[in-house]
Write an enzyme that holds these catalytic residues in place. Structure first.
Site, PDB file in Angstrom:
ATOM      1  CG  ASP A   7      11.157  67.547   1.360  1.00 30.58           C
ATOM      2  OD1 ASP A   7      10.309  68.406   1.050  1.00 30.58           O
ATOM      3  OD2 ASP A   7      12.280  67.483   0.833  1.00 30.58           O
ATOM      4  CG  ASP A   9      10.674  68.200  -5.305  1.00 35.16           C
ATOM      5  OD1 ASP A   9      10.531  67.460  -6.285  1.00 35.16           O
ATOM      6  OD2 ASP A   9       9.928  69.165  -5.068  1.00 35.16           O
TER       7      ASP A   9
END
Length: 293
Positions: A7, A9
């Site tokens: 991922d 953020d």
């Protein structure tokens, strides 16, 4: 071959938690919240300006695609050196003609990504970028540089021979292992974030996926199809329930990032050795694990 699916953020970078103060808040008053918010806003401004000025974001914001190569079949290879992107009439409906116009933009975006920000920004902006990166890295206790170092270590050694795999992007298989990004953000800003946060040499532009419209599970299915093979193993690293559920559906190991200062599943803290432990739980130990023990 190990495929690390990251991922963005609050995993490889910190931005949302700077803007809303939750990163600083976890330190119980030891960090200045307003300083973090200011840093986050500076990043937002720089990212959006580069998106709009150099990566067609104003034109294609409403035509987000899950990955750059998705429209390759519509690209007829036209020489774009004199092409007028502001006058070609890109719009709705997203038919074959407009998909070709989007494919042209995707091709240019890929070329700019591969060349890097040093070929786009002037020296003053480069200096501002470097200063902001260092400021952010110091404020976040070296989160950015630690995450970047982890990516480098996960990728392993450079290789001369490409793996034989069912992928149109074998040219990107430059390292022993593969780092892939699956983000819930739009594709173009996510690519620009990779450039700004110095992840582009470890995550190629063809290994960046936006799950915004299609969801993480669909992106994981595409990744599994790309990197299929008898000796390919997958691991997902992120902070949200969506990638956790998608990883469970794929029966892949999932590592939950926890930004709390006391957690080891954060940066600095998380190491490739930790990640290999999760691989071994699902896939069994490897010779590499035996050597470490």
């Amino acid at each position: 071959m190990k495929v690390y699916i990251w991922d963005m953020d609050e995993t490889l970078i910190l931005l949302k938690s700077l803007l809303n103060g939750t990163y600083a808040g976890a330190f119980n008053g030891l960090k200045n919240v307003e300083s973090g918010v200011k840093i986050g806003k500076l990043w937002e401004n720089h990212i959006l300006q580069v998106c709009d000025r150099h990566f067609f974001y104003e034109q294609i914001e409403n035509f987000n695609q899950p990955y750059l190569d998705v429209l390759n079949e519509y690209d007829d290879g036209l020489d774009l050196s004199d092409y007028n992107f502001s006058q070609d009439g890109l719009g709705v409906p997203v038919d074959a003609l407009n998909k070709r116009k989007l494919a042209y933009r995707h091709r240019v975006i890929a070329e700019k990504y591969r060349k890097g920000l040093y070929t786009i920004l002037n020296q003053d902006l480069i200096n501002l970028w470097n200063s902001l990166y260092d400021l952010t890295d110091n404020y976040t206790e070296k989160w950015l540089s630690a995450a970047r170092a982890c990516l480098e270590q996960c990728a392993g050694q450079r290789r001369d021979m490409m793996l034989s795999m069912n992928s149109n992007n074998a040219r990107d298989a430059e390292f022993e292992h593969v780092n892939v990004l699956v983000t819930s953000g739009p594709l173009v800003p996510s690519l620009v974030k990779c450039l700004f946060f110095r992840l582009d040499h470890m995550i190629t532009c063809t290994n960046v996926y936006s799950s915004l419209e299609v969801g993480k599970l669909q992106c994981f299915l595409w990744i599994k199809e790309r990197f299929t093979g008898p000796n390919v193993q997958f691991c997902v690293i992120g902070d949200s329930w969506e990638e956790c559920e998608a990883a469970q559906s794929m029966r892949w190991p999932f590592v939950q990032i926890d930004p709390q200062p006391s957690s080891v599943h954060r940066f600095p803290g998380l190491t490739p050795r930790d990640l290999r432990h999760y691989f071994s739980i699902v896939y069994g130990p490897t010779d590499e694990d035996s050597e470490e023990n």
